[in-house]
Design a protein around this motif. Structure first.
Motif, PDB file in Angstrom:
ATOM      1  N   HIS A  62       0.857  -1.198   0.000  1.00 57.55           N
ATOM      2  CA  HIS A  62       0.000   0.000   0.000  1.00 57.55           C
ATOM      3  C   HIS A  62       0.888   1.242   0.000  1.00 57.55           C
ATOM      4  CE1 HIS A  62      -3.869   2.036   1.687  1.00 57.55           C
ATOM      5  NE2 HIS A  62      -3.150   2.887   0.978  1.00 57.55           N
ATOM      6  N   HIS A  64       1.463   5.200  -2.328  1.00 58.13           N
ATOM      7  CA  HIS A  64       1.008   6.133  -3.375  1.00 58.13           C
ATOM      8  C   HIS A  64       2.241   6.838  -3.916  1.00 58.13           C
ATOM      9  CE1 HIS A  64      -3.183   5.671  -1.966  1.00 58.13           C
ATOM     10  NE2 HIS A  64      -2.594   5.507  -0.784  1.00 58.13           N
ATOM     11  N   PHE A  97      -0.671   2.365  -6.338  1.00 59.33           N
ATOM     12  CA  PHE A  97      -1.985   2.408  -6.987  1.00 59.33           C
ATOM     13  C   PHE A  97      -1.912   3.136  -8.322  1.00 59.33           C
ATOM     14  CE2 PHE A  97      -2.810   1.953  -2.497  1.00 59.33           C
ATOM     15  CZ  PHE A  97      -3.826   1.002  -2.477  1.00 59.33           C
ATOM     16  N   LYS A 155      -8.761  -0.946  -5.523  1.00 54.71           N
ATOM     17  CA  LYS A 155      -9.274  -0.260  -4.341  1.00 54.71           C
ATOM     18  C   LYS A 155     -10.503   0.563  -4.683  1.00 54.71           C
ATOM     19  CE  LYS A 155      -7.923   3.028  -0.720  1.00 54.71           C
ATOM     20  NZ  LYS A 155      -6.900   3.933  -0.183  1.00 54.71           N
ATOM     21  N   HIS A 243      -5.738   0.165   5.568  1.00 55.49           N
ATOM     22  CA  HIS A 243      -5.336   1.106   6.625  1.00 55.49           C
ATOM     23  C   HIS A 243      -6.322   1.208   7.796  1.00 55.49           C
ATOM     24  CE1 HIS A 243      -7.952   3.823   4.389  1.00 55.49           C
ATOM     25  NE2 HIS A 243      -7.053   4.152   3.479  1.00 55.49           N
ATOM     26  N   ASP A 319       1.127   2.757   3.690  1.00 55.60           N
ATOM     27  CA  ASP A 319       0.253   3.798   3.121  1.00 55.60           C
ATOM     28  C   ASP A 319       1.078   5.053   2.842  1.00 55.60           C
ATOM     29  OD1 ASP A 319      -1.872   5.186   2.114  1.00 55.60           O
ATOM     30  OD2 ASP A 319      -2.997   5.297   3.993  1.00 55.60           O
TER      31      ASP A 319
HETATM   32 ZN    ZN Z   1      -3.455   4.828   0.799  1.00 55.40          ZN
END
Ligand code: ZN
Ligand code: URP
Ligand code: ZN
Length: 473
Positions: A62, A64, A97, A155, A243, A319
């Motif tokens: 996870h 970004h 992602f 997601k 998360h 995350d």
């Molecule tokens: Zn995230």
């Protein structure tokens, strides 16, 4: 010609199942033998791992990277700096992602991310999709084709304007996932509760960082988590809850799992090592901790550790969503004012995830080494269709190895990290145990905090079916 390209010699190997002494023989990027005692002349090159733990490279499920943000904000890391941070922190595979933007097809979104990653990332990478516009065309054609091409997880959001899906849409996504063997990941927060609370806070002028924890309170997360479980039950297909921040949401997942429901989940370092107290730091300092869902009260982490110990959580993911505080695209300029809802949520963590988990988890006796490997690598490989190629140390697996010095003492400072973000939420933390060498497919990526791999070493990973989906079939 020597029998092997490389020997990693004299280390203690740790997997999710076992700890044992072995020399690891590598050829053509693969592990080809685990030997009791291998003569050094069998290989062209030898890495001395005496006194080190040799663990599978971490898998970051996870993060970004180079993703578009709301408004003027811009993520600090591209695939070069993001992958430097990953590798130097002991992570050798990332699954960021690929976000579908309104008006863009899913395939266009994926092509866009390939262009961003290719020739830059030094670690191997796959992509989860973000579905923001699940039209008939997307669900009927684009998504099935992409699942078949190795984008096997995606997601959906229950909150955020422009991303949020209604329950009916999520049901349709789940149904498509069920038919085509995809895994749906869900961001669980009740959007109406957040919006209503945020409006109340705004009216009262309570707009500092601490309001993040009030507007995005645990009740909104708990309700949405239970709703996601219900939607999974209705369609009869697994979901992965991303998360998870609060014990209230965790309890919903525990409830579902105790009934044998196929609900999987992750928590993140920010919920284990930070708390709502951090928001009370003065002015913009508190804004460093804005993410959604937010860190909870100081008693919450102890509950989440129990969730890791009891396998309610299968993963601990970063995350990683790094916004600098200063400069163009940074928080101050892009938000314009210190207002919790004008600041793009997210914080950096790809490089600090494993050291924090090792130091606070393994070295402090909260989890054993097997659990550490499971929640940071092996379970991600299984859930995201990469096992046994990734996430383990076994004959036939990619030689993605990380040498850990369990005795190395480090005081974390952002100056020593490799990403582009201008702060770390963990500045000044004392860490025991450090990843001193990371390799990907037998190629050393970084050694003692120095990147040595050429940019673009990383390759795209077509992922197979999630273990969660196979189990449910
Ligand atoms: Zn995230
Ligand atoms: O605050 C967060 N978590 N930012 C990243 C986006 C998301 O929802 O994962
Ligand atoms: Zn999210």
């Amino acid at each position: 010609m020597a029998e092997y390209d490389l020997l990693v010699k004299g280390g203690t190997v740790g997997t999710a199942a076992d700890t044992f002494a072995a020399d690891i023989a590598i050829k053509d990027g693969k592990i080809v033998a685990l030997l009791d005692e291998a003569a050094t002349n069998l290989a062209d090159d030898v890495i001395d791992a005496t006194g080190k733990l040799v663990l599978p490279g971490g898998i970051e499920g996870h993060c970004h990277i180079d993703e578009p943000s709301f408004g003027e904000a811009k993520l600090a890391d591209d695939f070069l700096s993001g992958s430097w941070g990953a590798a130097c922190g002991g992570t050798t595979t990332i699954i960021p992602f690929a976000q579908q933007i309104a008006g863009m097809s899913l395939r266009e979104a994926v092509d866009d991310y390939h262009a961003k990653a290719s020739g830059k990332s030094i670690v191997d990478y796959g992509f989860h999709l973000i579905l923001s516009n699940p039209t008939d065309q997307v669900l009927g054609q684009e998504l099935p084709a992409l699942i078949a091409d190795g984008y096997t997880s995606f997601k959906v959001y229950m909150t955020y304007d422009g991303l949020r899906l209604e329950d009916m849409q999520i049901l349709e996504v789940l149904s498509t996932a069920k038919t085509h063997d995809g895994l749906v990941m869900i961001h669980c927060e009740n959007d109406h509760c957040i919006t209503w609370l945020a409006e109340q806070l705004d009216r009262r002028g309570e707009v500092g960082a601490a309001s993040m924890g009030v507007a995005h309170g645990p009740a909104a997360e708990r309700e949405a988590t239970h709703r996601a479980i219900t939607l999974s039950e209705v369609v009869d297909t697994p979901v992965f809850i991303v998360h998870v921040s609060s014990h209230q949401a965790m309890d919903q997942i525990a409830w579902a799992r105790s009934r044998g429901m196929p609900i999987y989940a992750e928590t993140c370092p920010q919920y284990l090592f930070l708390s709502s107290d951090d928001y009370s730091q003065p002015g913009w300092e508190g804004a460093k901790y804005i993410c959604s869902p937010p860190p909870r009260d100081p008693e919450n982490p102890a509950h989440l550790w129990r969730g890791i110990q009891n396998s309610i959580f299968q993963l601990v993911s970063s995350d990683h969503c790094p916004y600098s505080m200063e400069g163009p695209g940074g928080r101050k300029q892009s938000a314009g004012e210190l207002h919790f809802h004008k600041i793009s949520p997210g914080m950096p963590g790809i490089e600090t995830r494993l050291p924090l988990m090792f130091s606070e988890g393994v070295m402090k006796g909260r989890i054993d080494l097997q659990t550490f490997v499971a929640v940071t690598a092996t379970n991600a490989a299984k859930l995201y269709g990469l096992h046994p190629r990734k996430g383990t140390i076994a004959v036939g697996s990619d030689a993605d190895l990380v040498l850990w010095d369990p005795e190395r003492e480090v005081v974390l400072t952002n100056d020593d990290l490799h990403g582009n973000c201008d702060y770390s939420p963990y500045e000044g933390r004392h860490i025991t145990g450090w990843p001193v060498l990371s390799m990907s497919r037998g190629v050393v990526l970084c050694r003692d905090g120095k990147v040595v791999a050429p940019k673009g070493h990383g390759t795209f990973l077509h992922r197979g079916t999630s273990s969660a989906v196979k189990k449910a079939a």
